[in-house]
Design a protein around this motif. Structure first.
Motif, short mmCIF file in Angstrom:
data_model
loop_
_atom_site.label_atom_id
_atom_site.label_comp_id
_atom_site.label_asym_id
_atom_site.label_seq_id
_atom_site.Cartn_x
_atom_site.Cartn_y
_atom_site.Cartn_z
N ALA A 125 -48.13 -3.74 -6.35
CA ALA A 125 -47.01 -3.56 -5.42
C ALA A 125 -46.43 -2.16 -5.51
O ALA A 125 -46.14 -1.52 -4.50
N MET A 126 -46.29 -1.67 -6.75
CA MET A 126 -45.76 -0.32 -6.93
C MET A 126 -46.70 0.71 -6.30
O MET A 126 -46.27 1.67 -5.66
N THR A 127 -48.02 0.48 -6.47
CA THR A 127 -48.99 1.39 -5.88
C THR A 127 -48.86 1.39 -4.36
O THR A 127 -48.89 2.44 -3.72
N THR A 128 -48.69 0.20 -3.77
CA THR A 128 -48.52 0.11 -2.32
C THR A 128 -47.26 0.84 -1.89
O THR A 128 -47.26 1.57 -0.90
N ALA A 129 -46.17 0.64 -2.65
CA ALA A 129 -44.91 1.30 -2.30
C ALA A 129 -45.09 2.81 -2.32
O ALA A 129 -44.65 3.51 -1.40
N VAL A 130 -45.77 3.33 -3.35
CA VAL A 130 -46.00 4.78 -3.43
C VAL A 130 -46.85 5.24 -2.25
O VAL A 130 -46.54 6.22 -1.58
N SER A 131 -47.93 4.49 -1.96
CA SER A 131 -48.86 4.99 -0.95
C SER A 131 -48.31 4.80 0.47
O SER A 131 -48.70 5.51 1.38
N LEU A 132 -47.35 3.85 0.64
CA LEU A 132 -46.74 3.72 1.97
C LEU A 132 -45.77 4.88 2.22
O LEU A 132 -45.47 5.21 3.35
N SER A 133 -45.26 5.49 1.14
CA SER A 133 -44.29 6.56 1.33
C SER A 133 -44.92 7.94 1.15
O SER A 133 -44.26 8.94 1.35
N ASP A 134 -46.19 8.02 0.79
CA ASP A 134 -46.84 9.32 0.58
C ASP A 134 -48.24 9.31 1.18
O ASP A 134 -49.15 8.68 0.66
N LYS A 135 -48.39 10.01 2.29
CA LYS A 135 -49.66 10.05 3.03
C LYS A 135 -50.81 10.55 2.16
O LYS A 135 -51.91 9.99 2.19
N ALA A 136 -50.55 11.61 1.38
CA ALA A 136 -51.63 12.21 0.59
C ALA A 136 -52.16 11.21 -0.42
O ALA A 136 -53.37 11.07 -0.60
N ALA A 137 -51.23 10.48 -1.06
CA ALA A 137 -51.65 9.49 -2.05
C ALA A 137 -52.45 8.39 -1.38
O ALA A 137 -53.49 7.94 -1.89
N MET A 138 -52.00 7.94 -0.19
CA MET A 138 -52.73 6.89 0.51
C MET A 138 -54.13 7.36 0.85
O MET A 138 -55.12 6.63 0.70
N ASP A 139 -54.22 8.62 1.29
CA ASP A 139 -55.51 9.16 1.71
C ASP A 139 -56.47 9.24 0.51
O ASP A 139 -57.63 8.84 0.60
N ALA A 140 -55.97 9.72 -0.63
CA ALA A 140 -56.84 9.85 -1.79
C ALA A 140 -57.22 8.48 -2.34
O ALA A 140 -58.37 8.25 -2.73
N LEU A 141 -56.25 7.56 -2.35
CA LEU A 141 -56.50 6.25 -2.94
C LEU A 141 -57.56 5.46 -2.19
O LEU A 141 -58.33 4.71 -2.78
N ARG A 142 -57.58 5.62 -0.85
CA ARG A 142 -58.54 4.79 -0.10
C ARG A 142 -59.97 5.17 -0.45
O ARG A 142 -60.88 4.36 -0.35
N PHE A 143 -60.19 6.44 -0.86
CA PHE A 143 -61.54 6.81 -1.30
C PHE A 143 -61.77 6.38 -2.75
O PHE A 143 -62.82 5.87 -3.10
N TRP A 144 -60.75 6.59 -3.56
CA TRP A 144 -60.89 6.25 -4.99
C TRP A 144 -61.12 4.75 -5.17
O TRP A 144 -61.91 4.32 -5.99
N ASN A 145 -60.41 3.95 -4.36
CA ASN A 145 -60.50 2.50 -4.47
C ASN A 145 -61.90 1.96 -4.17
O ASN A 145 -62.22 0.83 -4.56
N ALA A 146 -62.69 2.70 -3.40
CA ALA A 146 -64.01 2.19 -3.04
C ALA A 146 -64.93 2.12 -4.26
O ALA A 146 -65.84 1.31 -4.31
N GLY A 147 -64.69 2.96 -5.25
CA GLY A 147 -65.50 2.92 -6.47
C GLY A 147 -66.83 3.62 -6.30
O GLY A 147 -67.74 3.08 -5.68
N SER A 148 -66.95 4.83 -6.83
CA SER A 148 -68.18 5.59 -6.65
C SER A 148 -68.57 6.27 -7.94
O SER A 148 -67.71 6.69 -8.73
N VAL A 149 -69.87 6.42 -8.19
CA VAL A 149 -70.32 7.11 -9.40
C VAL A 149 -70.71 8.56 -9.09
O VAL A 149 -71.17 9.27 -9.95
N ALA A 150 -70.50 8.98 -7.81
CA ALA A 150 -70.89 10.34 -7.43
C ALA A 150 -69.72 11.29 -7.58
O ALA A 150 -68.57 10.88 -7.63
N GLY A 151 -70.04 12.59 -7.66
CA GLY A 151 -69.00 13.61 -7.57
C GLY A 151 -68.27 13.91 -8.86
O GLY A 151 -67.27 14.60 -8.84
N VAL A 152 -68.74 13.36 -9.98
CA VAL A 152 -68.10 13.67 -11.25
C VAL A 152 -69.14 14.38 -12.13
O VAL A 152 -70.28 13.93 -12.22
#
Lengths: 360, 356
Positions: free
Chosen positions: B185-212
């Motif tokens: 819930a706290m994560t949702t509250a943060v991402s609803l109030s911060d576009k950049a966080a929402m944008d980054a999280l939607r990629f991070w949440n998918a779970g990927s082993v690439a790019g590191v």
């Protein structure tokens, strides 16, 4: 032999029984008293929720208006502006609470909420698809039947698919949950993928739906949810008395004359439909279905989630959370954020307190 | 359900293995190792530009080469494909072992590594790092994810161990659920109030082993190794815990120490994997059940099998994700669910999957 002589363990089994025709149950005063107290508290909170807002009303005027004796202005504010939202909270809360109690009892696992059966996952995937994929079929669907109805269809479709897939000469609790978890994983993967490929403005809209909200409810949405919930509750009440023996295990239940396969099938279907009705009205409000039965069980003091009390606790939780979401916070947040923010710590508090009390 | 209850009252420890089970274990192990080796080669060869095995060999071991074409191959293999292959194996082992352990310690067949709060803690920490500090690169917020996962795991375990119910698996599961829901819930509250966080999280949440790169993979692998040592050390005691706390205590198991070690191991394993790849749901749950089918209830075998299976499944999903939606890529976390869930459902339906 009286209960007092044989000690506390035996006494619990000599509670007086009550019988009406074919229906009999054990008379537990605490269940009745606690449930009635919860209903009273819910009604009070319901009225407070209607009274509080930009235009403040006294509780007496709210109650008078509900009973049909208010003036025209009060009538407009109460019945047209605030009643749909408050009623939506009440109905969604009851539906989620009862649905959670049914799934937790049938699966014999307190972590089994309707979310696990894929209902919220399926509904969310459909809604996010409609929000993020513009044009063509998705616009046509969203335009003709509306987002909530399409989401409801998605949720029920997934729920029924899970049920059908789990069927193999009957329904087994663990098989159902594991298949539900699989279906949920698939729908969540689709949702994540849609969100990752979508336009950022659509993502914000989808997020707001995904978290569960009671904003801008109309009488139309409330009416659909109300009739669905009412009919389903009647079905549940009609067969709930067959439900108790099933806690003793399938063999015992069968020995006591319960057709457990059929009863379990109907109750599960009811749980799925109740959760679907709730999701269509408010989006996937988290935690109420998991939380309400656990709280009700501890308040009432029964070993398994009590159906009626779970519904009332669900309504109490949702209306209270919506009140907080509307009035107490610096920024207005969707109710789903608040149910989770209140519910999580409260569940932990219950656990810790229960643990501290259990001194041997 | 009834057979689960019967199973719990019957001795769940290492039962004398029948010839059938022993053969299944052996064949399973050989197939797993062979498949993993093949998958590693495929992972190095398959991608936007397909490489032959000899090119892969060259790319792995050759020194920098003036010939541009050969140097390109070397770069692809060493800076793109090798890191993601290694990460898929490390994270897969971590999630597989973590899943099997958490099911053992909670005695709950639907327990998942996400249960102890690590996924939610990592997500919340990443959201905060982006919204508050403006971090945009995975290499910057990966350490927030590690810290968030660790703190959430510690809080869940701390809450679950207060008072008399300390050893109760149900308490742990419910405390985990409470903390998870709150943090989500706290994560949702943060991402609803911060576009950049929402944008980054939607990629991070998918779970990927690439790019590191290896700069991140190195420390993560170190954490995973620590977690594995702790996990393997508790396995014999975990078998005895299956007989019930009183019996286990009578047989000389230090119950508190075993539980603390086990849960710390789960937190470290899942936290490190989640920090590097994002939350990859379902993998730990699924492979724990498949491993149990292969080995039977003996955790000394079940847990290593689950680790190998986790690595294999994650690696295969990453490979498939590179080729199915060309020229784009599908994240491994999404494919774990899309491919894993149906095959797992088939196993469940055919009655291959049993409770604890």
């Amino acid at each position: 032999m009286s209960g007092a002589e044989v000690g506390p363990l035996i006494r619990s089994s000599t509670r007086p029984g009550v019988r009406f025709g074919h229906v009999s149950f054990v008379w537990r005063p605490r269940v009745v008293v606690v449930t009635l107290a919860l209903i009273a508290a819910t009604f009070l909170l319901f009225c407070v929720s209607i009274a509080v807002g930009d235009f403040r009303l006294g509780l007496d005027r709210v109650i008078a208006t509900i009973l049909g004796r208010g003036d025209a202005v009060d009538e407009f504010v109460v019945m047209d502006l605030r009643m749909p939202r408050a009623l939506a909270g009440l109905i969604v809360g009851i539906a989620l609470g009862v649905s959670g109690a049914l799934t937790q009892s049938l699966a014999r696992n307190p972590l089994a909420s309707p979310d696990v059966l894929g209902i919220t996952g399926g509904a969310s995937a459909v809604a996010v698809f409609l929000v993020t994929v513009s044009g063509g079929a998705s616009a046509a669907i969203a335009g003709s039947v509306g987002l909530s109805t399409a989401a409801l269809a998605g949720g029920l479709g997934t729920g029924l698919l899970v049920y059908a897939l789990a069927w193999r000469r009957g329904i087994d609790g663990l098989r159902l949950i594991l298949i539900g978890i699989s279906a949920n994983a698939v729908t969540q993967a689709v949702t994540t993928w849609l969100l990752a490929t979508a336009d950022i403005r659509d993502v914000a809209r989808a997020q707001a739906w995904l978290v569960g909200s009671l904003d801008n409810r109309s009488w139309d949405e409330v009416r659909v949810a109300f009739w669905c919930t009412l009919v389903l509750m009647l079905v549940v009440m009609a067969i709930a008395f067959q439900f108790k023996p099933m806690h003793l295990g399938d063999e015992v239940a069968a020995g006591l004359g319960v057709r457990y396969v059929a009863v379990r099938a109907v109750l599960l279907l009811c749980a799925v439909l109740l959760a679907g009705a709730a999701v269509s009205a408010a989006g996937p409000v988290p935690f109420v279905a998991l939380m309400a039965p656990q709280v009700a069980m501890r308040l009432v003091g029964t070993p398994t989630p009590p159906l009626a009390a779970s519904g009332v606790v669900g309504a109490l939780l949702l209306i209270g959370a919506d009140l907080v979401a509307r009035t107490a916070l610096p920024v207005a947040l969707p109710v789903g954020v608040v149910t989770a923010a209140i519910g999580g710590p409260f569940l932990v508090y219950l656990l810790v307190r229960a643990n501290l009390r259990q001194r041997a | 359900m009834t057979d689960i209850i019967l199973r719990q009252t019957a001795p769940a420890g290492p039962a004398p293995a029948t010839a059938d089970v022993r053969r299944r274990r052996l064949v399973g192990l050989c197939v797993l190792i062979a498949a993993l080796a093949l998958a590693v080669v495929a992972s190095l060869a398959v991608g936007a530009r397909a490489l032959s095995p000899s090119e892969v060999w060259h790319g792995l071991f050759a020194a920098p080469d003036p010939d541009q074409r050969r140097n390109e191959v070397r770069l692809i293999v060493q800076t793109v494909r090798l890191p993601r292959t290694v990460l898929a194996i490390v994270a897969g082992i971590a999630l597989g072992v973590g899943g099997a352990l958490i099911q053992g310690y909670t005695r709950n067949p639907i327990a998942d590594t996400g249960l102890v709060g690590v996924n939610a803690g990592a997500s919340f920490a990443v959201a905060t790092a982006i919204a508050v500090f403006g971090f945009a690169e995975p290499t910057q917020y990966v350490w927030f994810a590690v810290a968030g996962a660790g703190v959430a795991g510690a809080v869940v375990f701390g809450l679950a161990s207060i008072g008399r119910g300390a050893g109760n698996p149900l308490t742990l599961a419910l405390a985990g659920q409470g903390v998870t829901v709150f943090l989500a819930a706290m994560t949702t509250a943060v991402s609803l109030s911060d576009k950049a966080a929402m944008d980054a999280l939607r990629f991070w949440n998918a779970g990927s082993v690439a790019g590191v790169g290896f700069d991140v993979i190195g420390p993560v692998a170190g954490l995973v190794a620590l977690g594995l040592v702790a996990a393997l050390a508790t396995l014999p005691a975990l078998n005895l815990l299956g007989l019930g706390d009183d019996v286990a205590r009578g047989l000389g198991v230090n119950i508190v120490r075993t539980r603390v070690t086990g849960i710390v191991a789960v937190t470290v394993l899942a936290g490190a994997a989640t920090a590097a790849c994002g939350p990859i749901a379902f993998l730990g749950l699924m492979v724990a059940h498949v491993a149990r089918y292969l080995t039977g209830p003996d955790y000394r075998l079940l847990v290593p099998y689950a680790g190998l299976l986790g690595a294999l499944v994650l690696l295969l999903c990453d490979i498939v994700g590179r080729v199915v939606v060309r020229p784009g890529e599908l994240d491994a976390g999404v494919l774990v669910a899309l491919l894993g869930a149906p095959s797992f459902a088939v196993l469940v339906w055919r009655g291959r999957i049993k409770g604890l």
